[in-house]
Design a protein around this motif. Structure first.
Motif, PDB file in Angstrom:
ATOM      1  N   THR A 194      44.292  32.354  44.189  1.00  0.00           N
ATOM      2  CA  THR A 194      43.321  32.467  43.096  1.00  0.00           C
ATOM      3  C   THR A 194      43.841  33.405  42.014  1.00  0.00           C
ATOM      4  OG1 THR A 194      41.483  32.066  44.618  1.00  0.00           O
ATOM      5  CG2 THR A 194      40.940  33.031  42.491  1.00  0.00           C
ATOM      6  N   LEU A 195      44.415  34.522  42.425  1.00  0.00           N
ATOM      7  CA  LEU A 195      45.008  35.448  41.450  1.00  0.00           C
ATOM      8  C   LEU A 195      46.145  34.775  40.679  1.00  0.00           C
ATOM      9  CD1 LEU A 195      45.097  38.775  43.523  1.00  0.00           C
ATOM     10  CD2 LEU A 195      43.665  38.293  41.524  1.00  0.00           C
ATOM     11  N   ALA A 196      46.948  33.968  41.370  1.00  0.00           N
ATOM     12  CA  ALA A 196      48.052  33.265  40.708  1.00  0.00           C
ATOM     13  C   ALA A 196      47.514  32.264  39.689  1.00  0.00           C
ATOM     14  CB  ALA A 196      48.922  32.555  41.752  1.00  0.00           C
ATOM     15  N   ALA A 197      46.441  31.574  40.035  1.00  0.00           N
ATOM     16  CA  ALA A 197      45.838  30.608  39.114  1.00  0.00           C
ATOM     17  C   ALA A 197      45.279  31.301  37.878  1.00  0.00           C
ATOM     18  CB  ALA A 197      44.748  29.817  39.824  1.00  0.00           C
ATOM     19  N   ILE A 198      44.633  32.444  38.079  1.00  0.00           N
ATOM     20  CA  ILE A 198      44.097  33.209  36.946  1.00  0.00           C
ATOM     21  C   ILE A 198      45.240  33.690  36.063  1.00  0.00           C
ATOM     22  CG2 ILE A 198      42.845  35.301  36.272  1.00  0.00           C
ATOM     23  CD1 ILE A 198      41.211  34.990  38.878  1.00  0.00           C
ATOM     24  N   GLU A 199      46.278  34.207  36.688  1.00  0.00           N
ATOM     25  CA  GLU A 199      47.461  34.679  35.946  1.00  0.00           C
ATOM     26  C   GLU A 199      48.044  33.555  35.086  1.00  0.00           C
ATOM     27  OE1 GLU A 199      49.638  37.599  34.595  1.00  0.00           O
ATOM     28  OE2 GLU A 199      48.639  38.099  36.482  1.00  0.00           O
ATOM     29  N   ALA A 200      47.972  32.321  35.594  1.00  0.00           N
ATOM     30  CA  ALA A 200      48.500  31.164  34.864  1.00  0.00           C
ATOM     31  C   ALA A 200      47.508  30.614  33.845  1.00  0.00           C
ATOM     32  CB  ALA A 200      48.892  30.072  35.857  1.00  0.00           C
ATOM     33  N   GLY A 201      46.326  31.233  33.733  1.00  0.00           N
ATOM     34  CA  GLY A 201      45.351  30.834  32.721  1.00  0.00           C
ATOM     35  C   GLY A 201      44.479  29.652  33.095  1.00  0.00           C
ATOM     36  N   LYS A 202      44.392  29.315  34.381  1.00  0.00           N
ATOM     37  CA  LYS A 202      43.582  28.178  34.814  1.00  0.00           C
ATOM     38  C   LYS A 202      42.105  28.566  34.907  1.00  0.00           C
ATOM     39  CE  LYS A 202      47.594  26.216  36.123  1.00  0.00           C
ATOM     40  NZ  LYS A 202      48.252  25.150  35.356  1.00  0.00           N
ATOM     41  N   THR A 203      41.224  27.657  34.539  1.00  0.00           N
ATOM     42  CA  THR A 203      39.798  27.836  34.825  1.00  0.00           C
ATOM     43  C   THR A 203      39.605  27.749  36.331  1.00  0.00           C
ATOM     44  OG1 THR A 203      39.128  26.880  32.715  1.00  0.00           O
ATOM     45  CG2 THR A 203      37.489  26.873  34.473  1.00  0.00           C
ATOM     46  N   ILE A 204      38.760  28.628  36.877  1.00  0.00           N
ATOM     47  CA  ILE A 204      38.553  28.664  38.327  1.00  0.00           C
ATOM     48  C   ILE A 204      37.188  28.105  38.683  1.00  0.00           C
ATOM     49  CG2 ILE A 204      38.465  30.125  40.382  1.00  0.00           C
ATOM     50  CD1 ILE A 204      41.213  30.076  39.043  1.00  0.00           C
ATOM     51  N   GLY A 205      37.185  27.066  39.533  1.00  0.00           N
ATOM     52  CA  GLY A 205      35.960  26.595  40.170  1.00  0.00           C
ATOM     53  C   GLY A 205      35.870  27.324  41.498  1.00  0.00           C
ATOM     54  N   LEU A 206      35.031  28.332  41.578  1.00  0.00           N
ATOM     55  CA  LEU A 206      35.079  29.290  42.685  1.00  0.00           C
ATOM     56  C   LEU A 206      34.142  28.895  43.821  1.00  0.00           C
ATOM     57  CD1 LEU A 206      36.435  32.004  43.471  1.00  0.00           C
ATOM     58  CD2 LEU A 206      34.423  33.146  42.548  1.00  0.00           C
ATOM     59  N   ALA A 207      34.743  28.404  44.917  1.00  0.00           N
ATOM     60  CA  ALA A 207      33.971  28.133  46.129  1.00  0.00           C
ATOM     61  C   ALA A 207      34.427  29.026  47.269  1.00  0.00           C
ATOM     62  CB  ALA A 207      34.118  26.668  46.528  1.00  0.00           C
ATOM     63  N   ASN A 208      35.410  29.865  47.006  1.00  0.00           N
ATOM     64  CA  ASN A 208      35.926  30.785  48.019  1.00  0.00           C
ATOM     65  C   ASN A 208      35.356  32.178  47.735  1.00  0.00           C
ATOM     66  OD1 ASN A 208      38.565  32.881  48.392  1.00  0.00           O
ATOM     67  ND2 ASN A 208      37.990  31.677  50.166  1.00  0.00           N
ATOM     68  N   LYS A 209      34.178  32.452  48.321  1.00  0.00           N
ATOM     69  CA  LYS A 209      33.475  33.701  48.007  1.00  0.00           C
ATOM     70  C   LYS A 209      34.247  34.931  48.482  1.00  0.00           C
ATOM     71  CE  LYS A 209      29.774  32.275  50.083  1.00  0.00           C
ATOM     72  NZ  LYS A 209      30.232  30.980  50.639  1.00  0.00           N
ATOM     73  N   GLU A 210      35.094  34.748  49.529  1.00  0.00           N
ATOM     74  CA  GLU A 210      35.842  35.886  50.076  1.00  0.00           C
ATOM     75  C   GLU A 210      36.807  36.494  49.066  1.00  0.00           C
ATOM     76  OE1 GLU A 210      34.618  33.257  53.532  1.00  0.00           O
ATOM     77  OE2 GLU A 210      35.481  32.939  51.547  1.00  0.00           O
ATOM     78  N   THR A 211      37.217  35.704  48.069  1.00  0.00           N
ATOM     79  CA  THR A 211      38.110  36.219  47.026  1.00  0.00           C
ATOM     80  C   THR A 211      37.464  37.395  46.292  1.00  0.00           C
ATOM     81  OG1 THR A 211      39.293  34.136  46.704  1.00  0.00           O
ATOM     82  CG2 THR A 211      39.217  35.624  44.834  1.00  0.00           C
ATOM     83  N   LEU A 212      36.192  37.235  45.906  1.00  0.00           N
ATOM     84  CA  LEU A 212      35.503  38.323  45.206  1.00  0.00           C
ATOM     85  C   LEU A 212      35.040  39.404  46.166  1.00  0.00           C
ATOM     86  CD1 LEU A 212      33.377  36.514  42.463  1.00  0.00           C
ATOM     87  CD2 LEU A 212      35.505  37.767  42.200  1.00  0.00           C
ATOM     88  N   VAL A 213      34.703  39.018  47.389  1.00  0.00           N
ATOM     89  CA  VAL A 213      34.289  40.019  48.383  1.00  0.00           C
ATOM     90  C   VAL A 213      35.440  40.954  48.698  1.00  0.00           C
ATOM     91  CG1 VAL A 213      33.616  40.318  50.806  1.00  0.00           C
ATOM     92  CG2 VAL A 213      32.502  38.575  49.402  1.00  0.00           C
TER      93      VAL A 213
END
Length: 380
Positions: free
Chosen positions: A107-126
């Motif tokens: 997820t961090l790699a996708a954000i770094e690459a500028g991708k919009t995130i459809g977030l279904a993995n709640k553990e990423t923010l937790v």
């Protein structure tokens, strides 16, 4: 054509995402698919959606399926494979639907690459909410929630000033054992726990729903997504799962989002935002439903939710430890190594030993995650 990659394509959210994509095939193109070990389903998806890149759990599985992959599709594996699918394609949007903290690096790699995130993995923010949200702000990346509760809050806030929020309330079905007493929980089986009354979800999330850990993770996620202190984030038992969540504003007005329990609706909204397209979901008839029920949350009955609030307010690595201990405990329960009530016992004992780091770097989060898993594995 919106180009999309899906992390966790063979899981519950992943398959429903591809169902939405298939129903609107003239609008979406699948660039990448990442799965775990369910290679038979992944191969079906590859033949149907023709992604440019795919990833599986390990090298052995990658070697096994290479001969069955159509020309033009590259095969990757492991954590680096997940990162390649997240950040190494032409996808504009990445749906992160892997289960657990495994989803954080990709997820961090996708954000770094500028991708919009459809977030279904709640553990990423937790696990690393302060890092993920800061990077998203820095890169100008949208985090579009897919969980039904967070999608509901997101929709309730459309056109509203977030500073006018007084509180938000996440609704909870109560899970498989909502009508059972603490004494009755002593004898429940894995099969009992996997019978969710309202939603069709994967095994781990279904168990988390029964312990109310899932709602605890959602509370922590809501804190990061909507910027409210924990004192303004509430949980209400709502067995029908018709009101997915609601927002109360300073003037006492309440806006709620309602609908039949169908994950394809929040998935599609994230994929098509800010537009709303025709959905295959059954339309809600409140007259047919007849009655909606609500009850205050009992933190004695659901101690895991209490622990989630405590860890959230503590901040730092406390939420990382909470999540990691739970992931190990649930896996052990599913393997029938421990009883259902031992899940919460292991989480509590791990947290009692935890030494919190208030502003952890990514390396410190990863170290905490590993140490917590080791500790949770040893406890009995």
């Amino acid at each position: 054509m919106k180009k999309i990659s899906v992390l966790g394509s063979t899981g519950s959210i992943g398959t429903q995402t591809l169902d939405v994509v298939a129903k609107h095939s003239d609008h979406f193109q699948i660039e990448g698919l990442a799965a775990g070990t369910n290679t038979s389903l992944l191969l079906e998806q590859v033949r149907k959606f023709r992604p440019r890149k795919i990833s599986v759990a390990n090298r052995e599985l990658a070697e096994q399926i290479k001969t069955e992959i159509p020309a033009g599709t590259e095969v990757f594996y492991g954590e680096q494979g997940l990162i390649e699918i997240a950040a190494g394609t032409d996808a504009e949007m990445v749906v992160t639907a892997v289960v657990g903290s495994l989803g954080l690096p990709s997820t961090l790699a996708a954000i770094e690459a500028g991708k919009t995130i459809g977030l279904a993995n709640k553990e990423t923010l937790v696990t690393a909410g302060h890092i993920v949200t800061a990077l998203a702000r820095q890169k100008g990346v949208k985090l579009l929630p897919i969980d039904s509760e967070h999608s509901a809050i997101f929709q309730c806030l459309n056109g509203e000033n977030r500073q006018d929020m007084a509180s938000l309330t996440l609704t909870a079905s109560g899970g498989s054992f909502r009508d059972r007493t603490r004494d009755e929980l002593k004898q429940v089986t894995v099969e009992d726990a996997l019978k969710h009354p309202n939603w069709s979800m994967g095994a781990k999330i279904t168990i988390d729903s029964a312990t109310m850990v899932n709602k605890g993770l959602e509370v922590i996620e809501a804190h990061w997504l909507f910027g409210l202190p924990y004192e303004q984030i509430k949980v209400l038992l709502h067995p029908e799962s018709i009101i997915h969540s609601f927002v109360e504003f300073q003037d006492t007005s309440i806006i709620a989002q309602l609908g039949n329990p169908d994950m394809r609706v929040p998935i599609q909204y994230a994929l098509t935002y800010p537009e709303r397209w025709e959905s295959p979901s059954e339309r809600l008839s409140l007259a047919q439903v007849g009655r909606l029920n609500f009850a205050e949350m009992d933190f004695e009955r659901f101690p895991c939710l209490r622990m989630a609030y405590e860890c959230g307010k503590m901040g730092g690595t406390a939420t990382t430890a909470f999540n990691a201990a739970n992931e190990v405990a649930v896996a052990r329960f599913l393997r029938r190594e421990i009883s259902f009530l031992q899940i919460e016992d292991i989480i509590e004992r791990v947290l009692d030993q935890h030494h919190n780091i208030s502003e952890p770097e990514l390396a410190e989060i990863e170290d905490c995650d590993k140490r917590t898993r080791d500790a949770a594995t040893r406890l009995s």
